[in-house]
Design a protein around this motif. Structure first.
Motif, PDB file in Angstrom:
ATOM      1  N   VAL A 185      14.807  47.551 -23.617  1.00  0.00           N
ATOM      2  CA  VAL A 185      16.235  47.298 -23.415  1.00  0.00           C
ATOM      3  C   VAL A 185      16.827  48.304 -22.436  1.00  0.00           C
ATOM      4  CG1 VAL A 185      18.500  47.260 -24.547  1.00  0.00           C
ATOM      5  CG2 VAL A 185      16.514  46.245 -25.688  1.00  0.00           C
ATOM      6  N   GLY A 186      16.464  49.566 -22.618  1.00  0.00           N
ATOM      7  CA  GLY A 186      16.997  50.609 -21.745  1.00  0.00           C
ATOM      8  C   GLY A 186      16.313  50.701 -20.399  1.00  0.00           C
ATOM      9  N   LEU A 187      15.217  49.938 -20.223  1.00  0.00           N
ATOM     10  CA  LEU A 187      14.442  50.036 -18.982  1.00  0.00           C
ATOM     11  C   LEU A 187      14.479  48.744 -18.163  1.00  0.00           C
ATOM     12  CD1 LEU A 187      11.254  51.824 -20.421  1.00  0.00           C
ATOM     13  CD2 LEU A 187      13.130  52.879 -19.146  1.00  0.00           C
ATOM     14  N   LEU A 188      15.322  47.788 -18.563  1.00  0.00           N
ATOM     15  CA  LEU A 188      15.331  46.492 -17.888  1.00  0.00           C
ATOM     16  C   LEU A 188      15.561  46.619 -16.388  1.00  0.00           C
ATOM     17  CD1 LEU A 188      17.175  43.879 -20.145  1.00  0.00           C
ATOM     18  CD2 LEU A 188      14.743  44.099 -19.658  1.00  0.00           C
ATOM     19  N   GLN A 189      16.599  47.381 -16.012  1.00  0.00           N
ATOM     20  CA  GLN A 189      16.927  47.507 -14.603  1.00  0.00           C
ATOM     21  C   GLN A 189      15.802  48.182 -13.832  1.00  0.00           C
ATOM     22  OE1 GLN A 189      19.951  46.302 -12.992  1.00  0.00           O
ATOM     23  NE2 GLN A 189      18.428  46.567 -11.377  1.00  0.00           N
ATOM     24  N   THR A 190      15.219  49.225 -14.439  1.00  0.00           N
ATOM     25  CA  THR A 190      14.126  49.962 -13.813  1.00  0.00           C
ATOM     26  C   THR A 190      12.903  49.073 -13.609  1.00  0.00           C
ATOM     27  OG1 THR A 190      14.893  51.954 -14.953  1.00  0.00           O
ATOM     28  CG2 THR A 190      12.695  52.043 -13.985  1.00  0.00           C
ATOM     29  N   VAL A 191      12.541  48.311 -14.645  1.00  0.00           N
ATOM     30  CA  VAL A 191      11.390  47.409 -14.563  1.00  0.00           C
ATOM     31  C   VAL A 191      11.647  46.308 -13.538  1.00  0.00           C
ATOM     32  CG1 VAL A 191      10.027  45.697 -15.832  1.00  0.00           C
ATOM     33  CG2 VAL A 191      10.611  47.877 -16.915  1.00  0.00           C
ATOM     34  N   ALA A 192      12.860  45.742 -13.567  1.00  0.00           N
ATOM     35  CA  ALA A 192      13.205  44.659 -12.640  1.00  0.00           C
ATOM     36  C   ALA A 192      13.095  45.113 -11.191  1.00  0.00           C
ATOM     37  CB  ALA A 192      14.617  44.152 -12.935  1.00  0.00           C
ATOM     38  N   THR A 193      13.603  46.300 -10.911  1.00  0.00           N
ATOM     39  CA  THR A 193      13.551  46.832  -9.549  1.00  0.00           C
ATOM     40  C   THR A 193      12.125  47.087  -9.107  1.00  0.00           C
ATOM     41  OG1 THR A 193      15.723  47.874  -9.837  1.00  0.00           O
ATOM     42  CG2 THR A 193      14.338  48.697  -8.036  1.00  0.00           C
ATOM     43  N   ASP A 194      11.332  47.690  -9.993  1.00  0.00           N
ATOM     44  CA  ASP A 194       9.961  48.057  -9.636  1.00  0.00           C
ATOM     45  C   ASP A 194       9.082  46.824  -9.423  1.00  0.00           C
ATOM     46  OD1 ASP A 194       7.907  50.283  -9.442  1.00  0.00           O
ATOM     47  OD2 ASP A 194       6.997  49.038 -10.999  1.00  0.00           O
ATOM     48  N   LEU A 195       9.276  45.785 -10.248  1.00  0.00           N
ATOM     49  CA  LEU A 195       8.444  44.584 -10.139  1.00  0.00           C
ATOM     50  C   LEU A 195       9.071  43.524  -9.233  1.00  0.00           C
ATOM     51  CD1 LEU A 195       7.218  44.145 -13.839  1.00  0.00           C
ATOM     52  CD2 LEU A 195       6.057  45.293 -11.945  1.00  0.00           C
ATOM     53  N   ASP A 196      10.235  43.842  -8.672  1.00  0.00           N
ATOM     54  CA  ASP A 196      10.941  42.938  -7.743  1.00  0.00           C
ATOM     55  C   ASP A 196      11.247  41.591  -8.407  1.00  0.00           C
ATOM     56  OD1 ASP A 196      12.178  42.279  -5.357  1.00  0.00           O
ATOM     57  OD2 ASP A 196      10.361  41.434  -4.463  1.00  0.00           O
ATOM     58  N   ILE A 197      11.828  41.669  -9.601  1.00  0.00           N
ATOM     59  CA  ILE A 197      12.272  40.475 -10.310  1.00  0.00           C
ATOM     60  C   ILE A 197      13.730  40.668 -10.722  1.00  0.00           C
ATOM     61  CG2 ILE A 197       9.986  39.849 -11.183  1.00  0.00           C
ATOM     62  CD1 ILE A 197      10.718  41.173 -13.832  1.00  0.00           C
ATOM     63  N   SER A 198      14.377  39.594 -11.153  1.00  0.00           N
ATOM     64  CA  SER A 198      15.769  39.696 -11.583  1.00  0.00           C
ATOM     65  C   SER A 198      15.846  40.351 -12.964  1.00  0.00           C
ATOM     66  CB  SER A 198      16.408  38.312 -11.644  1.00  0.00           C
ATOM     67  OG  SER A 198      15.813  37.538 -12.664  1.00  0.00           O
ATOM     68  N   VAL A 199      17.006  40.889 -13.287  1.00  0.00           N
ATOM     69  CA  VAL A 199      17.204  41.494 -14.604  1.00  0.00           C
ATOM     70  C   VAL A 199      17.084  40.427 -15.692  1.00  0.00           C
ATOM     71  CG1 VAL A 199      18.854  42.685 -16.096  1.00  0.00           C
ATOM     72  CG2 VAL A 199      18.650  43.355 -13.702  1.00  0.00           C
ATOM     73  N   THR A 200      17.559  39.227 -15.393  1.00  0.00           N
ATOM     74  CA  THR A 200      17.457  38.126 -16.348  1.00  0.00           C
ATOM     75  C   THR A 200      15.998  37.802 -16.664  1.00  0.00           C
ATOM     76  OG1 THR A 200      19.493  37.179 -15.453  1.00  0.00           O
ATOM     77  CG2 THR A 200      18.131  35.750 -16.826  1.00  0.00           C
ATOM     78  N   LYS A 201      15.172  37.780 -15.621  1.00  0.00           N
ATOM     79  CA  LYS A 201      13.744  37.517 -15.840  1.00  0.00           C
ATOM     80  C   LYS A 201      13.110  38.659 -16.627  1.00  0.00           C
ATOM     81  CE  LYS A 201       9.583  35.978 -13.419  1.00  0.00           C
ATOM     82  NZ  LYS A 201       8.982  35.607 -12.122  1.00  0.00           N
ATOM     83  N   ALA A 202      13.516  39.881 -16.314  1.00  0.00           N
ATOM     84  CA  ALA A 202      13.008  41.032 -17.075  1.00  0.00           C
ATOM     85  C   ALA A 202      13.420  40.923 -18.541  1.00  0.00           C
ATOM     86  CB  ALA A 202      13.524  42.332 -16.469  1.00  0.00           C
ATOM     87  N   GLY A 203      14.598  40.336 -18.795  1.00  0.00           N
ATOM     88  CA  GLY A 203      15.073  40.173 -20.166  1.00  0.00           C
ATOM     89  C   GLY A 203      14.179  39.297 -21.016  1.00  0.00           C
ATOM     90  N   THR A 204      13.400  38.408 -20.381  1.00  0.00           N
ATOM     91  CA  THR A 204      12.485  37.568 -21.148  1.00  0.00           C
ATOM     92  C   THR A 204      11.367  38.396 -21.791  1.00  0.00           C
ATOM     93  OG1 THR A 204      11.117  37.101 -19.189  1.00  0.00           O
ATOM     94  CG2 THR A 204      12.907  35.558 -19.685  1.00  0.00           C
ATOM     95  N   LEU A 205      11.165  39.612 -21.316  1.00  0.00           N
ATOM     96  CA  LEU A 205      10.179  40.502 -21.929  1.00  0.00           C
ATOM     97  C   LEU A 205      10.606  40.884 -23.347  1.00  0.00           C
ATOM     98  CD1 LEU A 205       9.561  42.823 -18.847  1.00  0.00           C
ATOM     99  CD2 LEU A 205       7.928  41.160 -19.785  1.00  0.00           C
ATOM    100  N   ILE A 206      11.905  40.780 -23.630  1.00  0.00           N
ATOM    101  CA  ILE A 206      12.429  41.060 -24.969  1.00  0.00           C
ATOM    102  C   ILE A 206      12.365  39.808 -25.835  1.00  0.00           C
ATOM    103  CG2 ILE A 206      14.442  41.802 -26.296  1.00  0.00           C
ATOM    104  CD1 ILE A 206      15.362  43.293 -23.741  1.00  0.00           C
ATOM    105  N   SER A 207      12.895  38.693 -25.303  1.00  0.00           N
ATOM    106  CA  SER A 207      12.955  37.466 -26.099  1.00  0.00           C
ATOM    107  C   SER A 207      11.566  36.911 -26.405  1.00  0.00           C
ATOM    108  CB  SER A 207      13.805  36.415 -25.379  1.00  0.00           C
ATOM    109  OG  SER A 207      13.311  36.169 -24.079  1.00  0.00           O
ATOM    110  N   VAL A 208      10.654  36.967 -25.435  1.00  0.00           N
ATOM    111  CA  VAL A 208       9.291  36.464 -25.669  1.00  0.00           C
ATOM    112  C   VAL A 208       8.559  37.363 -26.661  1.00  0.00           C
ATOM    113  CG1 VAL A 208       7.045  36.025 -24.589  1.00  0.00           C
ATOM    114  CG2 VAL A 208       9.134  35.277 -23.447  1.00  0.00           C
ATOM    115  N   TYR A 209       8.840  38.659 -26.612  1.00  0.00           N
ATOM    116  CA  TYR A 209       8.241  39.596 -27.578  1.00  0.00           C
ATOM    117  C   TYR A 209       8.621  39.186 -29.000  1.00  0.00           C
ATOM    118  CZ  TYR A 209       6.716  44.149 -29.457  1.00  0.00           C
ATOM    119  OH  TYR A 209       6.077  45.142 -30.161  1.00  0.00           O
ATOM    120  N   ALA A 210       9.935  38.958 -29.218  1.00  0.00           N
ATOM    121  CA  ALA A 210      10.401  38.551 -30.548  1.00  0.00           C
ATOM    122  C   ALA A 210       9.805  37.203 -30.944  1.00  0.00           C
ATOM    123  CB  ALA A 210      11.930  38.492 -30.567  1.00  0.00           C
ATOM    124  N   ALA A 211       9.712  36.277 -29.985  1.00  0.00           N
ATOM    125  CA  ALA A 211       9.144  34.953 -30.272  1.00  0.00           C
ATOM    126  C   ALA A 211       7.662  35.064 -30.635  1.00  0.00           C
ATOM    127  CB  ALA A 211       9.327  34.041 -29.066  1.00  0.00           C
TER     128      ALA A 211
END
Length: 395
Positions: free
Chosen positions: A30-56
């Motif tokens: 949660v606290g690293l979404l922006q950092t991960v998104a920037t480093d992997l060149d993806i949107s923050v929304t796409k990075a957010g799926t790393l949270i929702s898919v984890y819970a799923a």
């Protein structure tokens, strides 16, 4: 009432260490979404799926894997899934693409869910019957403390050194938990009978089990509708500086740990009897936030009582589902525990999503009364469960 032996306490604390590592890896992203998104060149929304898919992945994979491994010794399973958890976090640290990071998160999530499901039953078996809720609360203290201490620290490490370092750090924590479990947890006798698919079918089709799972989901969902946005609320509504928020979260964490232990102590005999009062007070506390949080001086009290009751339900709902399953479908007790972990994560995902919708369409503080409504549903379900227990003479 019997006391916990020193050997049991050491075993429970070793499980709590593992729970701390596991809890940190779930929420630190949660606290690293922006950092991960920037480093992997993806949107923050796409990075957010790393949270929702984890819970799923936890919600779907945990009951399935727990059923498949039902015949195996519990201590061996704990060590195996803790090892998989470590590998998953190392793989996350090595990930250079979004796809590989997602795969590593799914691996970690399934090991997370199965570990907690088994650990809850192991914790209960380490102690006398009248101390099972207390034992589970000690184990879950690692998770609750991770939410407050592990996540901010992991975020700090990720922002200072790089997000991959956070996952390597969690892998080290996991290794410490692995060694602690290897040394401190005694072998648990292999179950005489393991759950079959028929037993699992009886479990998921049992209305009493479903009522208990819904109670868990709504109870946690109401908490996370507000908790997900606690930091921006403290900054934008209460008027705290960004630097002061970490201290407020520490206060929250201390209250969470206290509430979790209290919840275990008062839920030992008939958990749902006490859960009625816990949910009632939780509703009141959530509604109170609308009045307290806008005042900086009162926010200290607000954060403390919010944390005190936020996770007080954890040992109660977990021990209750185990007690119900033991009465109704005894061979599927481990699977029932796994399903409750799934319900917990469905509550997290649902509560966070509802909280996000409320923030976008209404106001930050509206998450408080929306969360209160969700917990009110859990309160109603706890009353129904209690009355059915008495009617059916289950406890």
């Amino acid at each position: 009432m019997s006391k916990l032996s020193s050997k049991a306490i050491i075993g429970l604390l070793s499980l709590a260490i593992s729970a701390f590592a596991i809890g940190t890896t779930e929420f630190v992203i949660v606290g690293l979404l922006q950092t991960v998104a920037t480093d992997l060149d993806i949107s923050v929304t796409k990075a957010g799926t790393l949270i929702s898919v984890y819970a799923a992945a936890i919600a779907i994979g945990t009951p399935i894997v727990t059923t498949m491994t039902g015949k195996l010794p519990k201590k061996g399973l704990l060590l195996t899934f803790m090892t998989i958890f470590i590998i998953g976090n190392v793989l996350s640290g090595l990930s250079e693409t979004y796809e590989l990071l997602m795969i590593s998160r799914i691996i970690t999530a399934v090991s997370h869910g199965v570990f907690f499901a088994i650990a809850a039953t192991v914790a209960a078996e380490l102690v006398p019957k009248d101390k099972q809720a207390s034992a589970i609360s000690i184990m879950f203290t690692g998770l609750t403390v991770a939410t407050i201490i592990g996540v901010p620290f992991g975020t700090f490490v990720g922002q200072a050194v790089g997000w991959r370092a956070t996952f390597y750090s969690v892998a080290v924590l996991g290794f410490i938990g692995l060694i602690a479990n290897m040394w401190a947890v005694d072998r648990i006798k292999r179950p005489a009978e393991s759950p079959t698919l028929i037993d699992v079918g009886r479990l998921v089709s049992n209305p009493r089990i479903l009522l208990a799972l819904l109670m868990t989901a709504f109870g946690f969902g109401g908490t996370f509708a507000l908790f997900t946005y606690l930091s921006p609320i403290l900054e934008d509504v209460s008027g705290f500086s960004e630097g002061a928020i970490s201290w407020m979260l520490l206060l929250y964490g201390i209250a969470v740990a206290i509430g979790n232990i209290i919840g275990g102590k008062v839920s030992n005999n008939h958990p749902v009897k006490v859960l009625r009062f816990v949910f009632f007070i939780q509703v009141f506390v959530l509604l109170l936030q609308v009045l307290l949080l806008p005042h900086k001086a009162l926010s200290y009290l607000s954060v403390f009582i919010l944390g005190l009751f936020a996770f007080m339900l954890t040992p109660g709902v977990q021990s209750y589902i185990l007690m119900l399953a033991e009465k109704l479908v005894p061979k599927a007790k481990d699977v029932a525990s796994a399903m409750n972990i799934s319900a917990f994560n469905i509550g997290i995902a649902g509560g966070s999503a509802i909280g996000g919708f409320v923030v976008e369409t209404m106001d930050y503080l509206d998450t408080a009364w929306i969360g209160g409504i969700m917990v009110s549903i859990a309160l109603l379900l706890s009353v129904i469960n209690y009355r059915l227990d008495r009617k059916q003479n289950l406890f």
